[in-house]
Motif scaffolding. Structure first.
Motif, PDB file in Angstrom:
ATOM      1  N   UNK A   1       0.816  -1.209   0.000  1.00 26.93           N
ATOM      2  CA  UNK A   1       0.000   0.000   0.000  1.00 26.93           C
ATOM      3  C   UNK A   1       0.848   1.256   0.000  1.00 26.93           C
ATOM      4  N   UNK A   2       0.315   2.310  -0.622  1.00 31.17           N
ATOM      5  CA  UNK A   2       0.790   3.675  -0.484  1.00 31.17           C
ATOM      6  C   UNK A   2      -0.373   4.418   0.168  1.00 31.17           C
ATOM      7  N   UNK A   3      -0.216   4.762   1.432  1.00 33.71           N
ATOM      8  CA  UNK A   3      -1.351   5.306   2.181  1.00 33.71           C
ATOM      9  C   UNK A   3      -2.400   4.220   2.347  1.00 33.71           C
ATOM     10  N   UNK A   4      -3.640   4.531   1.982  1.00 32.31           N
ATOM     11  CA  UNK A   4      -4.735   3.569   2.106  1.00 32.31           C
ATOM     12  C   UNK A   4      -5.008   2.798   0.824  1.00 32.31           C
ATOM     13  N   UNK A   5      -4.214   3.028  -0.194  1.00 32.86           N
ATOM     14  CA  UNK A   5      -4.465   2.436  -1.516  1.00 32.86           C
ATOM     15  C   UNK A   5      -3.533   1.250  -1.773  1.00 32.86           C
ATOM     16  N   UNK A   6      -4.107   0.061  -2.055  1.00 32.91           N
ATOM     17  CA  UNK A   6      -3.242  -1.048  -2.455  1.00 32.91           C
ATOM     18  C   UNK A   6      -2.735  -0.807  -3.874  1.00 32.91           C
ATOM     19  N   UNK A   7      -1.459  -0.520  -4.006  1.00 27.52           N
ATOM     20  CA  UNK A   7      -0.868  -0.096  -5.276  1.00 27.52           C
ATOM     21  C   UNK A   7      -0.161  -1.236  -5.990  1.00 27.52           C
ATOM     22  N   UNK A   8       0.494  -2.099  -5.214  1.00 25.76           N
ATOM     23  CA  UNK A   8       1.331  -3.123  -5.816  1.00 25.76           C
ATOM     24  C   UNK A   8       0.947  -4.491  -5.268  1.00 25.76           C
ATOM     25  N   UNK A   9       0.578  -5.385  -6.160  1.00 27.39           N
ATOM     26  CA  UNK A   9       0.277  -6.762  -5.782  1.00 27.39           C
ATOM     27  C   UNK A   9       1.469  -7.624  -6.192  1.00 27.39           C
ATOM     28  N   UNK A  10       1.982  -8.387  -5.260  1.00 31.13           N
ATOM     29  CA  UNK A  10       3.102  -9.294  -5.543  1.00 31.13           C
ATOM     30  C   UNK A  10       2.541 -10.711  -5.565  1.00 31.13           C
ATOM     31  N   UNK A  11       2.853 -11.432  -6.621  1.00 34.73           N
ATOM     32  CA  UNK A  11       2.414 -12.825  -6.739  1.00 34.73           C
ATOM     33  C   UNK A  11       3.631 -13.732  -6.714  1.00 34.73           C
ATOM     34  N   UNK A  12       3.570 -14.763  -5.873  1.00 35.42           N
ATOM     35  CA  UNK A  12       4.670 -15.722  -5.761  1.00 35.42           C
ATOM     36  C   UNK A  12       4.108 -17.124  -5.950  1.00 35.42           C
ATOM     37  N   UNK A  13       5.007 -18.074  -6.043  1.00 32.56           N
ATOM     38  CA  UNK A  13       4.581 -19.462  -6.087  1.00 32.56           C
ATOM     39  C   UNK A  13       4.305 -20.023  -7.463  1.00 32.56           C
ATOM     40  N   UNK A  14       4.575 -19.263  -8.486  1.00 38.34           N
ATOM     41  CA  UNK A  14       4.484 -19.805  -9.836  1.00 38.34           C
ATOM     42  C   UNK A  14       5.711 -19.346 -10.601  1.00 38.34           C
ATOM     43  N   UNK A  15       6.159 -20.150 -11.545  1.00 37.71           N
ATOM     44  CA  UNK A  15       7.410 -19.801 -12.231  1.00 37.71           C
ATOM     45  C   UNK A  15       7.297 -18.499 -12.998  1.00 37.71           C
ATOM     46  N   UNK A  16       8.404 -17.769 -13.006  1.00 36.88           N
ATOM     47  CA  UNK A  16       8.456 -16.560 -13.823  1.00 36.88           C
ATOM     48  C   UNK A  16       8.455 -16.983 -15.285  1.00 36.88           C
ATOM     49  N   UNK A  17       7.786 -16.219 -16.146  1.00 38.38           N
ATOM     50  CA  UNK A  17       7.752 -16.606 -17.560  1.00 38.38           C
ATOM     51  C   UNK A  17       9.139 -16.524 -18.190  1.00 38.38           C
ATOM     52  N   UNK A  18       9.414 -17.471 -19.079  1.00 41.30           N
ATOM     53  CA  UNK A  18      10.704 -17.471 -19.776  1.00 41.30           C
ATOM     54  C   UNK A  18      10.833 -16.232 -20.652  1.00 41.30           C
ATOM     55  N   UNK A  19       9.736 -15.771 -21.201  1.00 36.19           N
ATOM     56  CA  UNK A  19       9.722 -14.568 -22.028  1.00 36.19           C
ATOM     57  C   UNK A  19       8.781 -13.560 -21.390  1.00 36.19           C
ATOM     58  N   UNK A  20       9.162 -12.302 -21.454  1.00 40.08           N
ATOM     59  CA  UNK A  20       8.328 -11.242 -20.893  1.00 40.08           C
ATOM     60  C   UNK A  20       6.972 -11.233 -21.575  1.00 40.08           C
ATOM     61  N   UNK A  21       5.955 -10.950 -20.782  1.00 37.83           N
ATOM     62  CA  UNK A  21       4.604 -10.873 -21.319  1.00 37.83           C
ATOM     63  C   UNK A  21       4.228  -9.416 -21.503  1.00 37.83           C
ATOM     64  N   UNK A  22       3.617  -9.099 -22.632  1.00 34.47           N
ATOM     65  CA  UNK A  22       3.162  -7.736 -22.865  1.00 34.47           C
ATOM     66  C   UNK A  22       4.297  -6.807 -23.222  1.00 34.47           C
ATOM     67  N   UNK A  23       3.992  -5.517 -23.126  1.00 35.50           N
ATOM     68  CA  UNK A  23       4.966  -4.519 -23.553  1.00 35.50           C
ATOM     69  C   UNK A  23       5.199  -3.429 -22.515  1.00 35.50           C
ATOM     70  N   UNK A  24       4.795  -3.673 -21.273  1.00 30.26           N
ATOM     71  CA  UNK A  24       5.007  -2.664 -20.240  1.00 30.26           C
ATOM     72  C   UNK A  24       6.496  -2.532 -19.981  1.00 30.26           C
ATOM     73  N   UNK A  25       6.994  -1.313 -20.047  1.00 31.82           N
ATOM     74  CA  UNK A  25       8.418  -1.055 -19.870  1.00 31.82           C
ATOM     75  C   UNK A  25       8.789  -0.852 -18.401  1.00 31.82           C
ATOM     76  N   UNK A  26       7.946  -0.134 -17.646  1.00 30.34           N
ATOM     77  CA  UNK A  26       8.277   0.146 -16.255  1.00 30.34           C
ATOM     78  C   UNK A  26       7.048   0.625 -15.495  1.00 30.34           C
ATOM     79  N   UNK A  27       7.178   0.683 -14.153  1.00 29.86           N
ATOM     80  CA  UNK A  27       6.157   1.251 -13.275  1.00 29.86           C
ATOM     81  C   UNK A  27       6.688   2.583 -12.773  1.00 29.86           C
TER      82      UNK A  27
END
Length: 134
Positions: A45-71
């Motif tokens: 959270x940043x203040x009262x807003x959940x801004x970043x969700x972290x997901x664990x427990x599944x393998x990272x993709x071998x190739x990047x998905x999508x085209x997002x460059x950064x946050x």
């Protein structure tokens, strides 16, 4: 349809505790309520807003998905952020926009997600910027 704002980003991680430590200890997010989900993870959270969700427990993709460059996040206290990054030996790049004079700091999280922190042009030039190359 109208977009009213950004809700959240989700990042995948290979190491939940290391990822949480980066976003909490280095960038200053706080961990907050996360509904009971089947996967492991955390909501930050940043203040009262959940801004970043972290997901664990599944393998990272071998190739990047999508085209997002950064946050990108609006931030404050540039000197404190520089000091914290230096203390954690995190490489970064600091730039100043030519027109607006906004400070832009770029770094990477432990899993390689690119982060941009934008600081007010009114922030003083920081000291100790010896660690400025990505």
């Amino acid at each position: 349809m109208a977009i009213d704002g950004m809700n959240h980003f989700t990042v995948l991680t290979s190491n939940l505790e290391q990822c949480k430590a980066f976003y909490i200890d280095v960038l200053g997010f706080t961990e907050g309520y996360r509904p009971p989900l089947a996967s492991s993870g955390a909501w930050l959270y940043a203040g009262n807003q959940p801004i970043l969700h972290i997901m664990a427990g599944r393998p990272l993709p071998a190739q990047a998905q999508g085209i997002i460059d950064h946050m990108a996040f609006t931030a404050s206290d540039l000197q404190s952020v520089i000091n914290t990054l230096n203390q954690h030996n995190i490489k970064y790049e600091l730039r100043r926009q030519k027109d607006s004079q906004t400070w832009q700091l770029f770094c990477y999280d432990p899993d390689g997600a690119k982060i941009e922190l934008d600081f007010s042009a009114n922030e003083p030039e920081p000291k100790g910027i010896s660690n400025t190359t990505l």
